[in-house]
Design a protein around this motif. Structure first.
Motif, PDB file in Angstrom:
ATOM      1  N   ASP A   1      -1.181   3.283  -8.591  1.00 31.15           N
ATOM      2  CA  ASP A   1      -0.899   4.177  -7.271  1.00 31.15           C
ATOM      3  C   ASP A   1      -1.706   5.400  -7.092  1.00 31.15           C
ATOM      4  O   ASP A   1      -1.917   6.012  -6.064  1.00 31.15           O
TER       5      ASP A   1
ATOM      6  N   SER B   1      -2.060  -0.163  -1.110  1.00 26.36           N
ATOM      7  CA  SER B   1      -0.458  -0.324  -1.024  1.00 26.36           C
ATOM      8  C   SER B   1       0.009  -1.321  -0.059  1.00 26.36           C
ATOM      9  O   SER B   1       0.031  -0.951   1.141  1.00 26.36           O
TER      10      SER B   1
ATOM     11  N   PHE C   1       3.138  -1.685   0.382  1.00 27.53           N
ATOM     12  CA  PHE C   1       4.339  -0.820   1.009  1.00 27.53           C
ATOM     13  C   PHE C   1       3.726  -0.036   2.242  1.00 27.53           C
ATOM     14  O   PHE C   1       4.524  -0.192   3.203  1.00 27.53           O
ATOM     15  N   GLU C   2       2.716   0.532   2.049  1.00 31.08           N
ATOM     16  CA  GLU C   2       1.932   1.282   3.266  1.00 31.08           C
ATOM     17  C   GLU C   2       1.893   0.161   4.397  1.00 31.08           C
ATOM     18  O   GLU C   2       1.936   0.582   5.581  1.00 31.08           O
TER      19      GLU C   2
ATOM     20  N   LYS D   1       4.452  -1.062   6.778  1.00 34.90           N
ATOM     21  CA  LYS D   1       5.183  -0.021   7.722  1.00 34.90           C
ATOM     22  C   LYS D   1       4.667  -0.601   9.107  1.00 34.90           C
ATOM     23  O   LYS D   1       5.356  -0.128  10.175  1.00 34.90           O
TER      24      LYS D   1
ATOM     25  N   ASN E   1       4.738  -0.026  -5.639  1.00 32.90           N
ATOM     26  CA  ASN E   1       5.028  -0.149  -4.307  1.00 32.90           C
ATOM     27  C   ASN E   1       6.638   0.209  -4.107  1.00 32.90           C
ATOM     28  O   ASN E   1       7.300  -0.802  -4.170  1.00 32.90           O
ATOM     29  N   ASN E   2       6.638   1.413  -4.021  1.00 32.02           N
ATOM     30  CA  ASN E   2       8.007   1.862  -3.722  1.00 32.02           C
ATOM     31  C   ASN E   2       8.986   1.480  -4.899  1.00 32.02           C
ATOM     32  O   ASN E   2      10.188   1.103  -4.489  1.00 32.02           O
ATOM     33  N   GLY E   3       8.486   1.405  -6.083  1.00 31.19           N
ATOM     34  CA  GLY E   3       9.132   1.191  -7.294  1.00 31.19           C
ATOM     35  C   GLY E   3       9.504  -0.220  -7.618  1.00 31.19           C
ATOM     36  O   GLY E   3       9.828  -0.528  -8.376  1.00 31.19           O
TER      37      GLY E   3
ATOM     38  N   PHE F   1       7.078  -6.825  -4.431  1.00 30.09           N
ATOM     39  CA  PHE F   1       7.074  -6.479  -2.892  1.00 30.09           C
ATOM     40  C   PHE F   1       6.822  -7.653  -2.114  1.00 30.09           C
ATOM     41  O   PHE F   1       7.543  -7.711  -0.765  1.00 30.09           O
TER      42      PHE F   1
END
Length: 470
Positions: free
Chosen positions: A193, A200, A202-203, A206, A232-234, A240
């Motif tokens: 990352d 990402s 994760f991004e 959103k 991705n956020n851990g 994810f």
């Protein structure tokens, strides 16, 4: 609808090649129901082939369209597409947000460009809708931003803004029934990352909605970043994606990119040969080239510029003599043959048939090409012998790590079984351009998933780090 364990990857297939057509037909008739292609594959020829095959099999009542997951991708500007976009730019009506990354390699995911491409792709495929439509390697924007010295934070802000705008446009296409879902195919989903080009999930989560259903990325027994990098956020991208209930498609399952170049995860058949025969064939090839230039071509009135070009092409012997030891691997050698030798051979065949009517000259070219193919096969054999040592290494390691339970499988079958056994993988895309490749990969469909595939891949990864050569 469920995705089949294996999918047909359409990179480097073309509607003019019967072998490719027959392979796709065999795959579909054998239960494979995922087809993955793209606007830039074979400069549109891949999509035409897919459309033709679907038309044939549906017309013959051998398959139903609704049973097929047809996926294509958008973003690349190459080939005829590049010429079109460049001309649009010159005329003052160019597309917005085009990433001019390299020579004849641009990229764009602006809605206006996507709409233009989608219409053309549906026409090539002769389809009313796509089951999945993916943004194809949008990270070209980040790669270009890094090259031009753009700030990382600002680059990522703009990157996800462009993806969000593309998604909003694609939502409209879902409502129109032109596509059933959309997603992203990215080579950097599994990257660290901290890397500039990292994409990402994760991004993206959103601002995505229920129409965002598919992601695609490379994963194989050598490149396992997507299952070990907690980026991705851990969580890993695979973890994810599972939380988001996405379909996960895997590309390049049998082609690994390493520090030593491309590594093909497959068996290689070779025949032992003497070095004497090798050099004897090389001298024969060079002599025939001399005869072609000094005797055969000398009898014709050829334009000086064209003659110079022909003389330059008839230097296969010299080129191979100087370089045969330095191709490095069978993969690199095959790549050179495909992109450098084959185009020259095709040019010679077309040129001679068009300009020379003398049967003796045409027969001489035919004999010369036969000798050239023999020479290329000898060099190929040399590198296959080297590659077989690598294959033996992988086979032995995987046999040891699995307690011999998959010993009877080929290396490609082992590799596909391990990746397909990972939790959350929907489909592995395989570029099976020959029917025998389809036969090979279909054997894993009847095999149960391995319960310890993650541990096996992680242990292999650690052993490869310690190994000097793979």
């Amino acid at each position: 609808m469920e995705f089949s364990r294996l999918g047909f990857g359409c990179y480097r297939v073309h509607y003019k090649v019967d072998e490719h057509i027959n392979s796709l037909k065999k795959a579909l008739l054998s239960g494979i129901n995922v087809i993955d292609t793209s606007s830039n594959y074979s400069d549109g020829g891949s999509e035409i082939m897919v459309g033709n095959v679907l038309d044939d099999l549906i017309t013959e009542n051998k398959i139903n369209r609704e049973d097929i997951n047809l996926i294509s991708k958008v973003g690349y500007i190459q080939g005829h597409n590049y010429t079109f976009v460049e001309n649009q730019k010159k005329s003052g009506s160019g597309f917005k947000e085009v990433v001019e990354y390299g020579d004849k390699l641009w990229h764009c995911i602006n809605p206006d460009f996507i709409e233009d491409q989608l219409n053309k792709q549906l026409a090539r495929l002769n389809q009313k809708y796509l089951d999945g439509y993916l943004l194809h390697n949008p990270e070209y924007f980040l790669a270009n931003a890094e090259q031009t010295g753009m700030d990382l934070e600002e680059s990522r802000k703009e990157y996800y803004k462009r993806i969000k705008n593309a998604f909003e446009f694609l939502d409209k296409k879902v409502s129109e029934g032109v596509i059933k879902s959309y997603g992203i195919s990215s080579n950097t989903f599994g990257s660290n990352d901290k890397e500039f080009g990292f994409t990402s999930l994760f991004e993206i989560s959103k601002f995505s909605n229920e129409n965002f259903k598919i992601i695609q990325f490379p994963l194989n027994i050598v490149e396992i970043n997507p299952i070990i990098n907690k980026n991705n956020n851990g969580k890993t991208v695979l973890e994810f994606a599972n939380e988001m209930r996405l379909k996960v498609l895997i590309n390049r399952p049998l082609n690994s990119i390493t520090s030593k170049g491309l590594v093909r995860l497959a068996e290689f058949n070779f025949v032992n040969y003497s070095e004497r025969d090798f050099y004897k064939q090389l001298e024969k090839l060079k002599l025939m080239e001399d005869d072609m230039i000094s005797e055969k071509l000398a009898t014709y009135s050829i334009d000086e510029t064209e003659l110079k070009k022909l003389k330059k092409i008839f230097s296969f012997g010299k080129i191979l003599e100087e370089n045969w030891k330095y191709f490095g691997s069978i993969e690199h050698f095959n790549d050179n043959v495909e992109h450098h030798f084959i185009p020259k051979i095709d040019f010679l065949i077309e040129y001679f048939e068009l300009h020379f009517q003398n049967e003796d000259t045409l027969n001489f070219l035919k004999k010369f090409l036969n000798e050239l193919y023999l020479m290329l096969n000898l060099i190929s054999n040399h590198y296959k012998m080297k590659a077989s040592k690598r294959t033996n290494f992988f086979n032995q390691k995987l046999n040891d790590l699995t307690g011999g339970t998959i010993k009877e499988l080929t290396l490609s079958q082992k590799a596909l079984l391990l990746i397909s056994s990972l939790e959350g993988i929907s489909t592995i895309l395989v570029g099976a351009r020959r029917e025998k490749y389809i036969d090979d990969i279909l054997k894993i469909n009847d095999l149960k998933k391995l319960g310890n595939s993650y541990e096996v891949l992680l242990n292999l990864h650690n052993e490869l780090i310690q190994a000097e050569n793979i």
